[in-house]
Design an enzyme around this catalytic site. Structure first.
Site, PDB file in Angstrom:
ATOM      1  N   ARG A  60     -17.994   8.159   8.892  1.00 49.12           N
ATOM      2  CA  ARG A  60     -18.106   7.045   9.691  1.00 49.12           C
ATOM      3  C   ARG A  60     -18.499   7.709  11.422  1.00 49.12           C
ATOM      4  O   ARG A  60     -18.477   8.815  11.274  1.00 49.12           O
ATOM      5  CB  ARG A  60     -16.839   6.521  10.266  1.00 49.12           C
ATOM      6  CG  ARG A  60     -16.399   5.342   9.308  1.00 49.12           C
ATOM      7  CD  ARG A  60     -15.040   4.779   9.522  1.00 49.12           C
ATOM      8  NE  ARG A  60     -14.037   5.616   9.180  1.00 49.12           N
ATOM      9  CZ  ARG A  60     -13.419   6.468  10.047  1.00 49.12           C
ATOM     10  NH1 ARG A  60     -13.420   6.308  11.423  1.00 49.12           N
ATOM     11  NH2 ARG A  60     -12.406   7.501   9.729  1.00 49.12           N
ATOM     12  N   LYS A 200     -15.045  -1.116   7.310  1.00 51.02           N
ATOM     13  CA  LYS A 200     -14.236  -0.743   8.443  1.00 51.02           C
ATOM     14  C   LYS A 200     -14.417  -1.776   9.549  1.00 51.02           C
ATOM     15  O   LYS A 200     -13.763  -2.110  10.450  1.00 51.02           O
ATOM     16  CB  LYS A 200     -14.293   0.626   8.860  1.00 51.02           C
ATOM     17  CG  LYS A 200     -13.466   1.613   7.870  1.00 51.02           C
ATOM     18  CD  LYS A 200     -12.051   1.263   7.670  1.00 51.02           C
ATOM     19  CE  LYS A 200     -11.305   2.463   7.253  1.00 51.02           C
ATOM     20  NZ  LYS A 200     -10.264   2.478   6.480  1.00 51.02           N
ATOM     21  N   HIS A 219      -3.369  -0.558   8.749  1.00 49.05           N
ATOM     22  CA  HIS A 219      -4.275   0.421   8.103  1.00 49.05           C
ATOM     23  C   HIS A 219      -3.230   1.123   7.059  1.00 49.05           C
ATOM     24  O   HIS A 219      -2.680   2.321   7.387  1.00 49.05           O
ATOM     25  CB  HIS A 219      -4.677   1.480   9.021  1.00 49.05           C
ATOM     26  CG  HIS A 219      -5.912   2.294   8.591  1.00 49.05           C
ATOM     27  ND1 HIS A 219      -6.103   3.645   8.841  1.00 49.05           N
ATOM     28  CD2 HIS A 219      -6.648   1.948   7.563  1.00 49.05           C
ATOM     29  CE1 HIS A 219      -6.920   4.214   7.930  1.00 49.05           C
ATOM     30  NE2 HIS A 219      -7.772   3.107   7.084  1.00 49.05           N
ATOM     31  N   SER A 239      -7.552   8.159   7.470  1.00 52.37           N
ATOM     32  CA  SER A 239      -8.184   8.512   6.357  1.00 52.37           C
ATOM     33  C   SER A 239      -8.005  10.004   5.855  1.00 52.37           C
ATOM     34  O   SER A 239      -7.928  10.789   6.446  1.00 52.37           O
ATOM     35  CB  SER A 239      -9.851   8.768   6.732  1.00 52.37           C
ATOM     36  OG  SER A 239     -10.719   8.727   5.920  1.00 52.37           O
ATOM     37  N   LYS A 243      -3.308   6.934   1.140  1.00 52.43           N
ATOM     38  CA  LYS A 243      -3.340   5.646   0.815  1.00 52.43           C
ATOM     39  C   LYS A 243      -3.792   5.293  -0.366  1.00 52.43           C
ATOM     40  O   LYS A 243      -2.897   4.556  -1.387  1.00 52.43           O
ATOM     41  CB  LYS A 243      -4.024   4.920   2.104  1.00 52.43           C
ATOM     42  CG  LYS A 243      -3.555   4.920   3.531  1.00 52.43           C
ATOM     43  CD  LYS A 243      -4.128   3.868   4.093  1.00 52.43           C
ATOM     44  CE  LYS A 243      -5.592   4.223   4.444  1.00 52.43           C
ATOM     45  NZ  LYS A 243      -6.112   5.303   4.817  1.00 52.43           N
ATOM     46  N   THR A 244      -5.289   5.720  -0.825  1.00 56.46           N
ATOM     47  CA  THR A 244      -5.502   5.140  -1.976  1.00 56.46           C
ATOM     48  C   THR A 244      -4.937   6.093  -3.217  1.00 56.46           C
ATOM     49  O   THR A 244      -4.697   5.331  -4.051  1.00 56.46           O
ATOM     50  CB  THR A 244      -7.269   5.697  -1.906  1.00 56.46           C
ATOM     51  OG1 THR A 244      -7.754   4.867  -0.959  1.00 56.46           O
ATOM     52  CG2 THR A 244      -7.705   4.977  -3.293  1.00 56.46           C
ATOM     53  N   ASP A 258      -6.219  -0.115   1.317  1.00 50.19           N
ATOM     54  CA  ASP A 258      -6.601   0.357   2.668  1.00 50.19           C
ATOM     55  C   ASP A 258      -6.161  -0.574   3.986  1.00 50.19           C
ATOM     56  O   ASP A 258      -6.151  -0.106   5.084  1.00 50.19           O
ATOM     57  CB  ASP A 258      -8.155   0.730   2.578  1.00 50.19           C
ATOM     58  CG  ASP A 258      -8.551   1.453   3.885  1.00 50.19           C
ATOM     59  OD1 ASP A 258      -7.805   2.300   4.317  1.00 50.19           O
ATOM     60  OD2 ASP A 258      -9.666   0.983   4.299  1.00 50.19           O
ATOM     61  N   ARG A 324     -17.653   9.682  -2.278  1.00 46.99           N
ATOM     62  CA  ARG A 324     -16.784   8.480  -2.649  1.00 46.99           C
ATOM     63  C   ARG A 324     -17.265   7.577  -3.717  1.00 46.99           C
ATOM     64  O   ARG A 324     -18.261   7.760  -4.386  1.00 46.99           O
ATOM     65  CB  ARG A 324     -16.693   7.398  -1.163  1.00 46.99           C
ATOM     66  CG  ARG A 324     -16.482   7.735  -0.087  1.00 46.99           C
ATOM     67  CD  ARG A 324     -15.167   7.677   0.325  1.00 46.99           C
ATOM     68  NE  ARG A 324     -14.407   7.833   1.436  1.00 46.99           N
ATOM     69  CZ  ARG A 324     -13.613   7.325   2.131  1.00 46.99           C
ATOM     70  NH1 ARG A 324     -12.735   6.654   1.770  1.00 46.99           N
ATOM     71  NH2 ARG A 324     -13.165   7.840   3.338  1.00 46.99           N
TER      72      ARG A 324
END
Ligand SMILES: Nc1ncnc2c1ncn2[C@@H]1O[C@H](COP(=O)(O)OP(=O)(O)O)[C@@H](O)[C@H]1O
Ligand SMILES: C=C(OP(=O)(O)O)C(=O)O
Ligand SMILES: [Mn+2]
Length: 532
Positions: A60, A200, A219, A239, A243-244, A258, A324
């Protein structure tokens, strides 16, 4: 030429976007893959995946993200955190981008953000790249085909990577631009191919819209106990904090990885797909995510592969550490069909502590949870933002500062109310370093984090003996079945105890300095939970 399925009264021309080349509406996965391959955007990979590289931008660009400063948002946007763009700059950007788009082919997906219909928004995504259109089709929620015939968008995203912004003309920072205009209900993205900007920016949009409806946008990832959606857990984290990885738990049902909302009706995913990091992805530690890397249509971004066999190299980070894969939610075998869950029984705050000071798990009072939520201490993960090359300690409020258009206390107060009303148990989980800081120690083993989370979520951890941490004041379990007791006490994992104490007191001071700015906005109990 126009093709595909679309509301005949809501084509791009009806939105004032005319003069493009071919426009393809709502193509499904096989057609998008064909288009992307024939246009040379990427290649087919093993199992029918789509392999793509994104050039200069592999993460990002938060500094190039702007909110258009119109009178209606003037008083609600947190301007210290969101770069402004003038309405005039935006209008010029819009006109210039549309002129640039003339004669070129575009791909349009009509999608939904929000699994709870009461809070969902319709989003139209106009992509220059066919694979971006495939990506966002995976990531957002796909309406029934019949519903497309009457689809009207609440917001429209136009993503044109070949367009270069002009800071002078468009009142932006560089030739890369992400501009959100809440009045015109438009998001314009230019100058970057990193697919994550698409998803996002929808998240940022919902973070703006939902608090006014009493919904807490978060988030976080979310899952629930098997066959029991009421027993839900959410995992906040910036990030790269897990989380994932941690929400894809073979013993629980995945709600999403997410972005979620928490309303009076419970939790709901904003999305319909996941976007996982593939660096060092292990078939044993993360079998569900690993399996998606050979499923039809999975978008594999910035991974190196063998030119002859097309076998993926999960260790080669030469393109980026932020490599990713993107896939629809149901590619995870135990994913929820509804993407809905109850009020979270457990709230996990994931922190990736590069100093190796925080325990792998601690139990927080609601006031401590609020303190840590507002503080948002963690590290930026290499590659996720431009310029981040090693874990960079940071205080990212709400564990997602780059996506928060409103002031932190707006989100903090909503969370606080919901915790008070529904009585969730809160935990701080360090997925970062143990045995020393980054450079000396090692990353927390995924297996240990999982074992601790299993005990927290099944309730057994509440029965453990806890000690009070002398530096941070929260409760830390002393023993947990299946986890090396030494690991639970970070000081015990450091060879040099004095070095640990020095690093811990440094971190305490960092917390204290960072939190000063929230003191005017918070209640006494949270003040009492303050560190240092
Ligand atoms: N203890 C741990 N817990 C969670 N993730 C870990 C841990 N140790 C290493 N990792 C790695 O850290 C990364 C976490 O990334 P991810 O789950 O995608 O984070 P997020 O979804 O919050 O951005 C993954 O690459 C994972 O393999
Ligand atoms: C897509 C992103 O989110 P996350 O790393 O939290 O999965 C990102 O930060 O670009
Ligand atoms: Mn993630």
């Amino acid at each position: 030429m126009t093709s595909g399925r679309v509301n005949p009264n809501f084509r791009l021309e009806d939105q004032g976007i005319a003069g493009l080349g071919n426009v393809y509406y709502n193509l499904m996965e096989p057609a998008l893959m064909e288009a992307a391959v024939s246009r040379g955007e990427g290649r087919l990979g093993q199992g029918g995946t789509f392999l793509v590289t994104t050039g200069k931008f592999t993460g990002r660009s938060p500094k190039d993200k702007h909110v258009v400063r119109t009178p209606s948002v003037e008083d609600t946007i947190w301007w210290d955190n969101n770069a402004a763009m003038s309405p005039e700059g935006f209008d010029t950007l819009y006109a210039d981008m549309l002129a640039h788009m003339k004669g070129k082919d575009y791909y349009v997906q009509d999608l939904v953000g929000g699994a709870d219909p009461a809070y969902a928004i319709n989003v139209r995504v106009v992509s220059e790249l066919a694979w971006h259109n495939l990506f966002i089709r995976h990531l957002l929620r796909r309406p029934e085909r019949e519903a497309l015939d009457g689809f009207m968008a609440d917001f429209t995203i136009i993503n044109c990577p070949s367009f270069k912004a002009d800071p002078e003309r468009h009142n932006c920072r560089s030739d890369t631009v992400i501009a959100l205009n809440f009045d015109k209900k438009l998001i314009m993205i230019g100058g970057t191919e990193y697919a994550g900007e698409n998803k996002k920016s929808v998240f940022t949009l919902l973070n703006y819209l939902l608090p006014e409806k009493g919904v807490m946008p978060m988030h976080c990832s979310a899952n629930h106990a098997k066959d029991n959606p009421v027993d839900a857990a959410i995992f906040f984290g910036l990030s790269g904090t897990g989380k994932t990885t941690l929400s894809a738990d073979p013993n629980r049902t995945l709600i999403g990885d997410d972005e979620h909302g928490w309303s009076d009706r419970g939790t709901f995913n904003f999305e319909g797909g996941c976007y996982a990091k593939t660096i060092n992805l292990s078939p044993t530690a993360e079998p569900e995510i690993y399996a998606t890397c050979s499923m039809f249509g999975t978008v594999i971004e910035n991974m190196v592969y063998d030119e002859e066999t097309f076998e993926l190299d999960f260790e080669d980070a030469s393109l980026t550490q932020n490599m990713r894969c993107a896939y629809p939610l149901d590619y995870i075998s135990n994913a929820s069909e509804t993407a809905l869950g109850g009020h979270p029984k457990n709230i996990i705050l994931l922190t990736c502590d590069a100093y190796g000071v925080l325990p792998p798990i601690s139990r927080l009072t609601p006031a401590q949870a609020m303190y840590h939520f507002l503080s948002g201490f963690t590290s930026k993960t290499p590659g996720t933002e431009r310029g981040v090359v090693e874990p960079e300690p940071t205080f990212s409020t709400c564990f997602g500062a780059p996506f928060m258009p409103r002031r932190p206390e707006v989100y903090g107060n909503l969370l606080r109310e919901k915790i008070a009303k529904h009585g969730a148990t809160c935990w701080l989980v360090n997925t970062g370093w143990t045995g020393g800081a980054y450079g000396t120690g090692s990353r927390m083993p995924i297996k240990a984090t999982r074992a601790l989370l299993t005990a927290a979520l099944d309730g057994s951890l509440n029965e453990a003996t806890f000690r009070k941490d002398p530096n941070f004041g929260f409760e830390v379990p002393v023993t947990v079945p299946g986890v090396d007791a030494t690991l639970l006490d970070p000081r015990a994992t450091w060879a040099d105890k004095k070095a640990y104490d020095a690093q811990a007191s440094k971190l305490v001071n960092m917390f204290s300095e960072n939190f000063a700015k929230y003191l005017p906005y918070i209640d006494d109990d949270v003040k009492a939970a303050a560190i240092g």
